[in-house]
Design an enzyme around this catalytic site. Sequence first.
Site, short mmCIF file in Angstrom:
data_model
loop_
_atom_site.label_atom_id
_atom_site.label_comp_id
_atom_site.label_asym_id
_atom_site.label_seq_id
_atom_site.Cartn_x
_atom_site.Cartn_y
_atom_site.Cartn_z
N ASP A 162 -15.41 -3.03 -4.54
CA ASP A 162 -15.43 -3.43 -4.25
C ASP A 162 -16.63 -4.46 -4.54
OD1 ASP A 162 -13.56 -5.11 -1.56
OD2 ASP A 162 -16.12 -5.57 -1.41
N SER A 163 -17.83 -5.71 -4.12
CA SER A 163 -18.51 -5.99 -4.14
C SER A 163 -19.08 -6.12 -3.03
CB SER A 163 -18.69 -7.31 -4.58
OG SER A 163 -18.11 -8.51 -3.93
N ASP A 216 -6.32 -6.63 -6.43
CA ASP A 216 -5.66 -7.65 -5.24
C ASP A 216 -7.14 -8.35 -5.32
OD1 ASP A 216 -4.75 -8.44 -3.15
OD2 ASP A 216 -5.38 -7.06 -1.89
N ARG A 240 0.95 -0.96 0.18
CA ARG A 240 0.61 0.16 0.37
C ARG A 240 0.74 0.81 -0.07
NH1 ARG A 240 -3.69 -3.26 3.23
NH2 ARG A 240 -2.68 -2.85 4.97
N PHE A 285 -10.93 -4.89 -5.69
CA PHE A 285 -10.95 -5.22 -4.56
C PHE A 285 -10.38 -4.63 -3.06
CE2 PHE A 285 -10.09 -7.88 -7.88
CZ PHE A 285 -11.23 -8.65 -8.06
N CYS A 292 -3.14 -13.97 -3.69
CA CYS A 292 -3.12 -14.40 -3.05
C CYS A 292 -3.33 -15.66 -2.42
CB CYS A 292 -3.61 -13.54 -1.59
SG CYS A 292 -5.50 -13.98 -1.92
N1 SAH Z 1 -7.17 -4.82 -0.99
C1 SAH Z 1 -7.60 -5.05 0.26
C2 SAH Z 1 -7.89 -6.04 0.51
C3 SAH Z 1 -8.70 -7.37 -0.44
S1 SAH Z 1 -9.49 -8.68 0.22
C4 SAH Z 1 -6.48 -4.20 1.88
O1 SAH Z 1 -5.79 -4.23 0.94
O2 SAH Z 1 -6.96 -3.77 2.58
C5 SAH Z 1 -10.42 -9.05 -1.72
C6 SAH Z 1 -11.86 -8.02 -2.18
O3 SAH Z 1 -12.30 -8.47 -2.64
C7 SAH Z 1 -12.80 -8.16 -0.41
O4 SAH Z 1 -13.15 -6.77 0.13
C8 SAH Z 1 -13.79 -8.59 -0.98
O5 SAH Z 1 -15.76 -8.30 -1.42
C9 SAH Z 1 -13.80 -7.93 -2.68
N2 SAH Z 1 -14.36 -9.19 -3.59
C10 SAH Z 1 -14.95 -10.53 -3.72
N3 SAH Z 1 -14.73 -10.55 -5.05
C11 SAH Z 1 -15.26 -9.42 -5.80
C12 SAH Z 1 -15.79 -8.96 -7.13
N4 SAH Z 1 -15.78 -10.35 -7.90
N5 SAH Z 1 -16.04 -8.59 -7.29
C13 SAH Z 1 -15.92 -6.84 -6.51
N6 SAH Z 1 -15.04 -6.88 -5.18
C14 SAH Z 1 -15.28 -8.29 -4.81
#
Ligand code: SAH
Length: 392
Positions: free
Chosen positions: A248-249, A296, A210, A226, A336
Amino acid sequence: MHKLILKPGRDKSLKRRHPWIFSGGIARVEGDPQAGDAVVVCGADGAALAVAAYSPQSQIRARVWDWAVQNIDAAFVAQRIIRALASRDALQLAGVTDGVRLVHGESDGLPGIVADRYGDTVVVQLLSTGAERWRDAIADALAGLSGVARVIERSDADVRALEGLEPRSGLLRGGAAGEPLIVSEHGLKFSVDAEHGHKTGFYLDQRDNRLALRKLARGKSVLDCFCYSGGFALNALAGGATAVMAIDSSGPALQAARINADLNQSNSVEWLEADVFKTLRAFRDAGRCFDVIVLDPPKLAPTAAHAEKAARAYKDINLLAFKLLNPGGMLMTYSCSGGISPDLFQKIVAGAALDAGVDARIEGWLHGAADHPVALNFPEGEYLKGLLCRKQ
Ligand code: SAH
Protein backbone atom coordinates in the site's frame (compact mmCIF):
# COMPACT_ATOMS: atom_id res chain seq x y z
CA MET A 1 -44.72 21.85 -0.85
CA HIS A 2 -42.23 23.29 -3.34
CA LYS A 3 -42.19 21.72 -6.79
CA LEU A 4 -39.70 20.69 -9.45
CA ILE A 5 -41.30 20.49 -12.87
CA LEU A 6 -39.47 18.29 -15.36
CA LYS A 7 -38.98 19.04 -19.05
CA PRO A 8 -41.20 17.08 -21.45
CA GLY A 9 -39.86 13.54 -21.94
CA ARG A 10 -37.47 13.80 -18.98
CA ASP A 11 -39.54 11.67 -16.62
CA LYS A 12 -38.41 8.31 -18.03
CA SER A 13 -35.74 7.41 -15.51
CA LEU A 14 -37.94 8.59 -12.65
CA LYS A 15 -40.76 6.38 -13.90
CA ARG A 16 -38.29 3.48 -13.80
CA ARG A 17 -37.78 4.53 -10.17
CA HIS A 18 -34.22 5.70 -10.54
CA PRO A 19 -33.83 7.98 -7.51
CA TRP A 20 -31.75 10.84 -8.98
CA ILE A 21 -33.10 13.91 -10.77
CA PHE A 22 -30.41 15.66 -12.82
CA SER A 23 -30.38 19.44 -13.23
CA GLY A 24 -30.59 19.20 -17.04
CA GLY A 25 -34.02 17.54 -16.89
CA ILE A 26 -35.68 20.27 -14.85
CA ALA A 27 -37.86 22.87 -16.61
CA ARG A 28 -38.57 25.04 -13.57
CA VAL A 29 -38.76 25.26 -9.82
CA GLU A 30 -41.98 26.43 -8.17
CA GLY A 31 -41.74 27.95 -4.70
CA ASP A 32 -38.44 28.74 -3.03
CA PRO A 33 -36.91 25.48 -1.82
CA GLN A 34 -33.68 25.65 0.20
CA ALA A 35 -30.97 23.00 0.26
CA GLY A 36 -32.34 19.83 1.85
CA ASP A 37 -36.01 20.86 1.60
CA ALA A 38 -38.49 18.29 0.35
CA VAL A 39 -39.84 19.04 -3.14
CA VAL A 40 -42.57 17.33 -5.13
CA VAL A 41 -41.18 16.25 -8.51
CA CYS A 42 -43.74 16.58 -11.31
CA GLY A 43 -43.78 15.56 -14.95
CA ALA A 44 -44.27 18.20 -17.64
CA ASP A 45 -48.01 17.49 -17.43
CA GLY A 46 -47.99 18.38 -13.75
CA ALA A 47 -48.48 14.82 -12.45
CA ALA A 48 -46.65 14.23 -9.16
CA LEU A 49 -44.03 11.47 -9.51
CA ALA A 50 -42.03 11.55 -6.28
CA VAL A 51 -40.97 13.53 -3.25
CA ALA A 52 -37.26 14.33 -3.14
CA ALA A 53 -34.58 16.28 -1.27
CA TYR A 54 -33.54 19.44 -3.11
CA SER A 55 -29.87 20.14 -3.72
CA PRO A 56 -29.47 23.47 -5.55
CA GLN A 57 -25.71 23.24 -6.15
CA SER A 58 -25.44 19.64 -7.31
CA GLN A 59 -25.83 18.18 -10.79
CA ILE A 60 -27.98 15.64 -8.98
CA ARG A 61 -30.52 18.35 -8.20
CA ALA A 62 -32.80 16.14 -6.13
CA ARG A 63 -32.73 12.65 -4.60
CA VAL A 64 -35.95 10.74 -4.14
CA TRP A 65 -37.18 10.00 -0.63
CA ASP A 66 -40.32 8.25 -1.81
CA TRP A 67 -42.55 7.69 -4.83
CA ALA A 68 -45.70 8.61 -2.91
CA VAL A 69 -45.98 12.29 -2.08
CA GLN A 70 -45.89 12.66 1.69
CA ASN A 71 -44.48 14.78 4.45
CA ILE A 72 -40.77 14.17 5.02
CA ASP A 73 -39.92 14.57 8.68
CA ALA A 74 -37.93 12.98 11.51
CA ALA A 75 -40.49 10.17 11.81
CA PHE A 76 -40.11 9.33 8.10
CA VAL A 77 -36.33 9.14 8.42
CA ALA A 78 -36.61 7.03 11.57
CA GLN A 79 -38.98 4.61 9.81
CA ARG A 80 -36.48 4.13 6.98
CA ILE A 81 -33.71 3.47 9.50
CA ILE A 82 -35.93 0.94 11.31
CA ARG A 83 -36.45 -0.84 7.98
CA ALA A 84 -32.72 -0.84 7.24
CA LEU A 85 -31.83 -2.20 10.68
CA ALA A 86 -34.47 -4.93 10.40
CA SER A 87 -32.99 -6.13 7.11
CA ARG A 88 -29.52 -6.32 8.74
CA ASP A 89 -30.95 -8.30 11.67
CA ALA A 90 -32.37 -10.73 9.13
CA LEU A 91 -28.86 -11.40 7.80
CA GLN A 92 -27.95 -12.95 11.17
CA LEU A 93 -24.36 -11.77 11.10
CA ALA A 94 -23.90 -12.02 14.88
CA GLY A 95 -21.66 -15.09 14.72
CA VAL A 96 -19.81 -13.79 11.67
CA THR A 97 -18.89 -10.23 12.57
CA ASP A 98 -19.73 -7.24 14.73
CA GLY A 99 -18.85 -4.87 11.87
CA VAL A 100 -22.00 -4.33 9.80
CA ARG A 101 -23.21 -1.74 7.29
CA LEU A 102 -26.54 -0.70 8.76
CA VAL A 103 -27.51 1.88 6.14
CA HIS A 104 -26.41 1.81 2.50
CA GLY A 105 -27.68 5.02 0.95
CA GLU A 106 -30.09 4.92 -1.97
CA SER A 107 -30.44 1.13 -1.75
CA ASP A 108 -31.99 1.57 1.70
CA GLY A 109 -34.18 4.48 0.61
CA LEU A 110 -31.85 6.86 2.47
CA PRO A 111 -30.00 8.80 -0.26
CA GLY A 112 -26.56 10.02 0.73
CA ILE A 113 -26.63 8.28 4.12
CA VAL A 114 -24.16 5.57 5.11
CA ALA A 115 -23.92 4.05 8.59
CA ASP A 116 -21.49 1.34 9.67
CA ARG A 117 -21.60 -0.31 13.08
CA TYR A 118 -18.33 -1.38 14.65
CA GLY A 119 -19.19 -3.11 17.93
CA ASP A 120 -20.69 -0.45 20.21
CA THR A 121 -20.03 2.43 17.81
CA VAL A 122 -21.88 3.63 14.72
CA VAL A 123 -19.95 5.73 12.20
CA VAL A 124 -22.20 7.73 9.90
CA GLN A 125 -21.55 9.63 6.67
CA LEU A 126 -24.03 12.31 5.60
CA LEU A 127 -23.23 13.01 1.96
CA SER A 128 -26.26 14.84 0.55
CA THR A 129 -28.28 17.93 1.42
CA GLY A 130 -31.21 15.76 2.45
CA ALA A 131 -28.98 13.79 4.80
CA GLU A 132 -27.53 17.03 6.18
CA ARG A 133 -31.01 18.42 6.77
CA TRP A 134 -32.00 15.43 8.90
CA ARG A 135 -28.66 15.04 10.75
CA ASP A 136 -30.28 15.13 14.22
CA ALA A 137 -33.09 12.76 13.34
CA ILE A 138 -30.60 10.33 11.79
CA ALA A 139 -28.26 10.49 14.78
CA ASP A 140 -31.16 10.05 17.24
CA ALA A 141 -32.59 7.10 15.33
CA LEU A 142 -29.23 5.36 14.96
CA ALA A 143 -28.30 5.91 18.61
CA GLY A 144 -31.75 4.96 19.92
CA LEU A 145 -32.53 2.00 17.69
CA SER A 146 -29.18 0.26 17.35
CA GLY A 147 -28.40 0.37 21.08
CA VAL A 148 -24.80 1.49 20.56
CA ALA A 149 -22.79 3.61 22.98
CA ARG A 150 -21.96 6.35 20.49
CA VAL A 151 -22.51 7.73 17.00
CA ILE A 152 -19.54 9.33 15.28
CA GLU A 153 -19.82 11.44 12.13
CA ARG A 154 -17.32 11.10 9.28
CA SER A 155 -18.87 13.40 6.68
CA ASP A 156 -15.52 14.30 5.15
CA ALA A 157 -15.82 12.59 1.76
CA ASP A 158 -15.08 14.75 -1.29
CA VAL A 159 -18.59 14.25 -2.67
CA ARG A 160 -19.95 16.62 -0.03
CA ALA A 161 -18.34 19.50 -1.89
CA LEU A 162 -20.48 18.66 -4.94
CA GLU A 163 -23.53 19.22 -2.74
CA GLY A 164 -22.15 22.55 -1.46
CA LEU A 165 -21.53 21.07 1.99
CA GLU A 166 -18.50 21.58 4.23
CA PRO A 167 -16.75 18.52 5.68
CA ARG A 168 -17.94 17.63 9.20
CA SER A 169 -16.60 15.05 11.62
CA GLY A 170 -16.92 14.37 15.33
CA LEU A 171 -18.97 12.77 18.05
CA LEU A 172 -22.72 13.09 17.38
CA ARG A 173 -24.22 11.07 20.24
CA GLY A 174 -22.92 9.29 23.36
CA GLY A 175 -19.49 9.52 24.97
CA ALA A 176 -16.05 9.15 23.44
CA ALA A 177 -14.68 5.61 23.30
CA GLY A 178 -12.10 4.83 25.98
CA GLU A 179 -10.18 2.37 23.86
CA PRO A 180 -9.52 1.65 20.18
CA LEU A 181 -12.36 0.09 18.20
CA ILE A 182 -11.79 -3.53 17.30
CA VAL A 183 -14.10 -5.59 15.12
CA SER A 184 -14.10 -9.31 14.71
CA GLU A 185 -14.66 -10.70 11.21
CA HIS A 186 -14.80 -14.42 10.48
CA GLY A 187 -12.63 -15.00 13.54
CA LEU A 188 -9.98 -12.37 12.78
CA LYS A 189 -9.65 -9.09 14.66
CA PHE A 190 -9.24 -5.70 13.00
CA SER A 191 -8.65 -2.33 14.60
CA VAL A 192 -10.81 0.41 13.11
CA ASP A 193 -9.67 4.01 13.15
CA ALA A 194 -13.08 5.66 12.90
CA GLU A 195 -11.61 9.15 13.16
CA HIS A 196 -8.86 9.02 10.56
CA GLY A 197 -9.29 5.78 8.59
CA HIS A 198 -10.63 5.63 5.03
CA LYS A 199 -14.40 6.07 4.60
CA THR A 200 -15.85 5.07 7.98
CA GLY A 201 -12.62 3.30 8.99
CA PHE A 202 -12.85 -0.15 7.41
CA TYR A 203 -13.92 -1.76 4.11
CA LEU A 204 -16.82 -3.89 5.30
CA ASP A 205 -17.94 -4.54 1.71
CA GLN A 206 -15.03 -6.97 1.14
CA ARG A 207 -15.86 -9.18 4.15
CA ASP A 208 -16.97 -12.27 2.21
CA ASN A 209 -14.31 -11.84 -0.47
CA ARG A 210 -11.59 -11.79 2.17
CA LEU A 211 -12.97 -15.11 3.41
CA ALA A 212 -13.01 -16.41 -0.17
CA LEU A 213 -9.28 -15.64 -0.38
CA ARG A 214 -8.69 -17.46 2.90
CA LYS A 215 -10.29 -20.55 1.41
CA LEU A 216 -7.97 -20.69 -1.58
CA ALA A 217 -4.71 -19.63 0.08
CA ARG A 218 -3.44 -22.90 1.56
CA GLY A 219 0.13 -23.60 0.48
CA LYS A 220 0.23 -20.56 -1.80
CA SER A 221 2.39 -17.46 -2.13
CA VAL A 222 0.04 -14.46 -2.03
CA LEU A 223 0.48 -10.83 -3.10
CA ASP A 224 -2.13 -8.40 -1.68
CA CYS A 225 -2.04 -5.16 -3.71
CA PHE A 226 -3.68 -2.04 -2.22
CA CYS A 227 -3.87 -3.80 1.14
CA TYR A 228 -5.08 -0.90 3.36
CA SER A 229 -5.21 -2.32 6.91
CA GLY A 230 -4.33 -5.84 5.76
CA GLY A 231 -7.75 -7.47 5.44
CA PHE A 232 -6.91 -9.74 2.51
CA ALA A 233 -3.31 -10.39 3.59
CA LEU A 234 -4.28 -11.56 7.08
CA ASN A 235 -7.00 -13.79 5.67
CA ALA A 236 -4.48 -15.35 3.29
CA LEU A 237 -2.23 -16.12 6.23
CA ALA A 238 -5.16 -17.50 8.25
CA GLY A 239 -5.91 -19.76 5.30
CA GLY A 240 -2.45 -21.29 5.35
CA ALA A 241 -0.56 -19.24 2.75
CA THR A 242 3.15 -20.00 2.82
CA ALA A 243 4.24 -16.43 2.03
CA VAL A 244 2.25 -13.19 2.01
CA MET A 245 3.40 -9.83 0.73
CA ALA A 246 1.13 -6.77 0.97
CA ILE A 247 1.56 -3.38 -0.71
CA ASP A 248 0.00 0.00 0.00
CA SER A 249 1.21 3.53 -0.65
CA SER A 250 -0.19 4.84 2.62
CA GLY A 251 2.03 4.79 5.71
CA PRO A 252 -0.90 5.10 8.17
CA ALA A 253 -2.72 2.24 6.41
CA LEU A 254 0.33 0.00 6.86
CA GLN A 255 0.66 1.08 10.48
CA ALA A 256 -2.92 -0.10 11.00
CA ALA A 257 -2.07 -3.29 9.13
CA ARG A 258 0.82 -4.00 11.48
CA ILE A 259 -1.47 -3.46 14.49
CA ASN A 260 -3.92 -5.91 12.93
CA ALA A 261 -1.15 -8.43 12.32
CA ASP A 262 -0.24 -8.20 16.02
CA LEU A 263 -3.88 -8.57 17.07
CA ASN A 264 -3.99 -11.87 15.20
CA GLN A 265 -0.46 -13.02 16.02
CA SER A 266 0.22 -13.06 12.29
CA ASN A 267 3.64 -11.56 12.08
CA SER A 268 4.96 -13.09 8.90
CA VAL A 269 3.36 -10.75 6.35
CA GLU A 270 5.89 -8.67 4.45
CA TRP A 271 4.42 -5.13 4.35
CA LEU A 272 5.68 -2.86 1.60
CA GLU A 273 5.01 0.89 1.46
CA ALA A 274 5.09 1.54 -2.27
CA ASP A 275 3.15 2.41 -5.39
CA VAL A 276 1.51 -0.72 -6.78
CA PHE A 277 1.80 0.33 -10.43
CA LYS A 278 5.57 0.83 -10.16
CA THR A 279 6.14 -2.19 -7.92
CA LEU A 280 4.35 -4.63 -10.23
CA ARG A 281 6.51 -3.36 -13.08
CA ALA A 282 9.67 -3.82 -11.03
CA PHE A 283 8.55 -7.34 -10.03
CA ARG A 284 7.94 -8.19 -13.69
CA ASP A 285 11.40 -6.95 -14.62
CA ALA A 286 12.89 -8.98 -11.77
CA GLY A 287 10.97 -12.11 -12.83
CA ARG A 288 9.05 -12.48 -9.53
CA CYS A 289 6.09 -14.86 -9.39
CA PHE A 290 3.13 -15.50 -7.09
CA ASP A 291 0.39 -18.12 -6.85
CA VAL A 292 -2.38 -15.69 -5.90
CA ILE A 293 -2.62 -11.94 -6.52
CA VAL A 294 -5.30 -9.62 -5.12
CA LEU A 295 -5.91 -6.26 -6.81
CA ASP A 296 -8.26 -4.01 -4.82
CA PRO A 297 -7.42 -0.49 -6.02
CA PRO A 298 -9.17 2.66 -4.84
CA LYS A 299 -12.03 4.14 -6.83
CA LEU A 300 -10.26 4.99 -10.10
CA ALA A 301 -13.46 6.15 -11.88
CA PRO A 302 -15.86 7.90 -9.50
CA THR A 303 -18.24 8.59 -12.42
CA ALA A 304 -18.66 7.40 -16.00
CA ALA A 305 -16.78 10.52 -17.17
CA HIS A 306 -13.56 9.10 -15.71
CA ALA A 307 -14.12 5.62 -17.16
CA GLU A 308 -11.71 5.79 -20.09
CA LYS A 309 -8.67 6.89 -18.11
CA ALA A 310 -9.54 4.50 -15.31
CA ALA A 311 -9.94 1.62 -17.79
CA ARG A 312 -6.30 2.10 -18.84
CA ALA A 313 -5.16 1.99 -15.22
CA TYR A 314 -7.22 -1.15 -14.47
CA LYS A 315 -5.86 -2.81 -17.57
CA ASP A 316 -2.30 -1.88 -16.65
CA ILE A 317 -2.35 -3.53 -13.21
CA ASN A 318 -4.34 -6.56 -14.36
CA LEU A 319 -1.96 -7.14 -17.27
CA LEU A 320 1.04 -6.99 -14.95
CA ALA A 321 -0.66 -9.29 -12.44
CA PHE A 322 -1.38 -11.89 -15.12
CA LYS A 323 2.30 -11.84 -16.04
CA LEU A 324 3.40 -12.26 -12.42
CA LEU A 325 1.16 -15.27 -11.79
CA ASN A 326 2.52 -18.79 -11.86
CA PRO A 327 0.69 -21.15 -14.24
CA GLY A 328 -2.53 -22.24 -12.50
CA GLY A 329 -2.35 -19.12 -10.31
CA MET A 330 -5.38 -17.10 -9.26
CA LEU A 331 -6.10 -13.41 -9.80
CA MET A 332 -8.70 -11.85 -7.53
CA THR A 333 -9.36 -8.49 -9.12
CA TYR A 334 -11.79 -5.73 -8.15
CA SER A 335 -13.18 -2.43 -9.23
CA CYS A 336 -15.09 -0.26 -6.76
CA SER A 337 -15.73 2.45 -9.35
CA GLY A 338 -19.34 3.47 -9.88
CA GLY A 339 -18.32 4.59 -13.38
CA ILE A 340 -17.18 1.09 -14.47
CA SER A 341 -20.00 -1.42 -15.03
CA PRO A 342 -19.47 -5.14 -14.27
CA ASP A 343 -19.65 -5.80 -18.00
CA LEU A 344 -16.98 -3.21 -18.83
CA PHE A 345 -14.78 -4.48 -16.01
CA GLN A 346 -14.89 -8.01 -17.41
CA LYS A 347 -13.93 -6.64 -20.84
CA ILE A 348 -10.99 -4.74 -19.34
CA VAL A 349 -9.70 -7.85 -17.53
CA ALA A 350 -10.14 -9.93 -20.69
CA GLY A 351 -8.15 -7.33 -22.64
CA ALA A 352 -5.43 -7.41 -19.98
CA ALA A 353 -5.08 -11.21 -20.25
CA LEU A 354 -4.98 -10.98 -24.03
CA ASP A 355 -2.25 -8.35 -24.02
CA ALA A 356 -0.32 -10.26 -21.36
CA GLY A 357 -0.39 -13.22 -23.73
CA VAL A 358 -2.00 -15.56 -21.18
CA ASP A 359 -5.05 -17.79 -21.26
CA ALA A 360 -7.28 -17.28 -18.25
CA ARG A 361 -10.79 -18.22 -17.23
CA ILE A 362 -13.28 -16.80 -14.78
CA GLU A 363 -13.96 -19.07 -11.83
CA GLY A 364 -16.08 -16.66 -9.84
CA TRP A 365 -17.92 -13.34 -9.91
CA LEU A 366 -17.42 -11.40 -6.70
CA HIS A 367 -19.65 -8.76 -5.11
CA GLY A 368 -20.06 -6.60 -2.04
CA ALA A 369 -21.37 -8.35 1.08
CA ALA A 370 -25.13 -8.69 1.67
CA ASP A 371 -25.25 -5.76 4.10
CA HIS A 372 -24.40 -3.62 1.04
CA PRO A 373 -27.60 -4.32 -0.93
CA VAL A 374 -28.21 -2.97 -4.42
CA ALA A 375 -31.68 -1.59 -5.18
CA LEU A 376 -32.78 -3.03 -8.53
CA ASN A 377 -33.71 0.43 -9.77
CA PHE A 378 -30.28 1.82 -8.81
CA PRO A 379 -27.49 0.04 -10.73
CA GLU A 380 -24.95 2.56 -9.41
CA GLY A 381 -25.36 0.73 -6.09
CA GLU A 382 -23.38 -2.16 -7.58
CA TYR A 383 -20.12 -0.23 -7.28
CA LEU A 384 -18.02 -3.19 -6.10
CA LYS A 385 -17.46 -5.99 -8.59
CA GLY A 386 -14.72 -8.54 -8.83
CA LEU A 387 -13.52 -11.50 -10.85
CA LEU A 388 -11.71 -14.58 -9.71
CA CYS A 389 -9.60 -15.69 -12.66
CA ARG A 390 -7.31 -18.67 -13.10
CA LYS A 391 -4.28 -18.38 -15.34
CA GLN A 392 -4.01 -21.54 -17.44
N1 SAH B 1 -8.25 -4.29 0.26
C1 SAH B 1 -8.47 -3.34 1.33
C2 SAH B 1 -9.07 -2.03 0.85
C3 SAH B 1 -8.28 -1.31 -0.22
S1 SAH B 1 -8.67 0.39 -0.35
C4 SAH B 1 -9.31 -4.01 2.42
O1 SAH B 1 -9.82 -5.12 2.23
O2 SAH B 1 -9.47 -3.40 3.48
C5 SAH B 1 -7.49 0.96 -1.49
C6 SAH B 1 -6.10 1.18 -0.91
O3 SAH B 1 -5.24 1.54 -2.00
C7 SAH B 1 -5.93 2.30 0.10
O4 SAH B 1 -5.42 1.76 1.29
C8 SAH B 1 -4.92 3.28 -0.52
O5 SAH B 1 -3.99 3.80 0.42
C9 SAH B 1 -4.22 2.42 -1.50
N2 SAH B 1 -3.62 3.05 -2.69
C10 SAH B 1 -4.13 4.02 -3.48
N3 SAH B 1 -3.34 4.26 -4.54
C11 SAH B 1 -2.28 3.41 -4.43
C12 SAH B 1 -1.11 3.15 -5.22
N4 SAH B 1 -0.91 3.80 -6.37
N5 SAH B 1 -0.25 2.21 -4.80
C13 SAH B 1 -0.46 1.53 -3.65
N6 SAH B 1 -1.55 1.73 -2.87
C14 SAH B 1 -2.44 2.65 -3.24
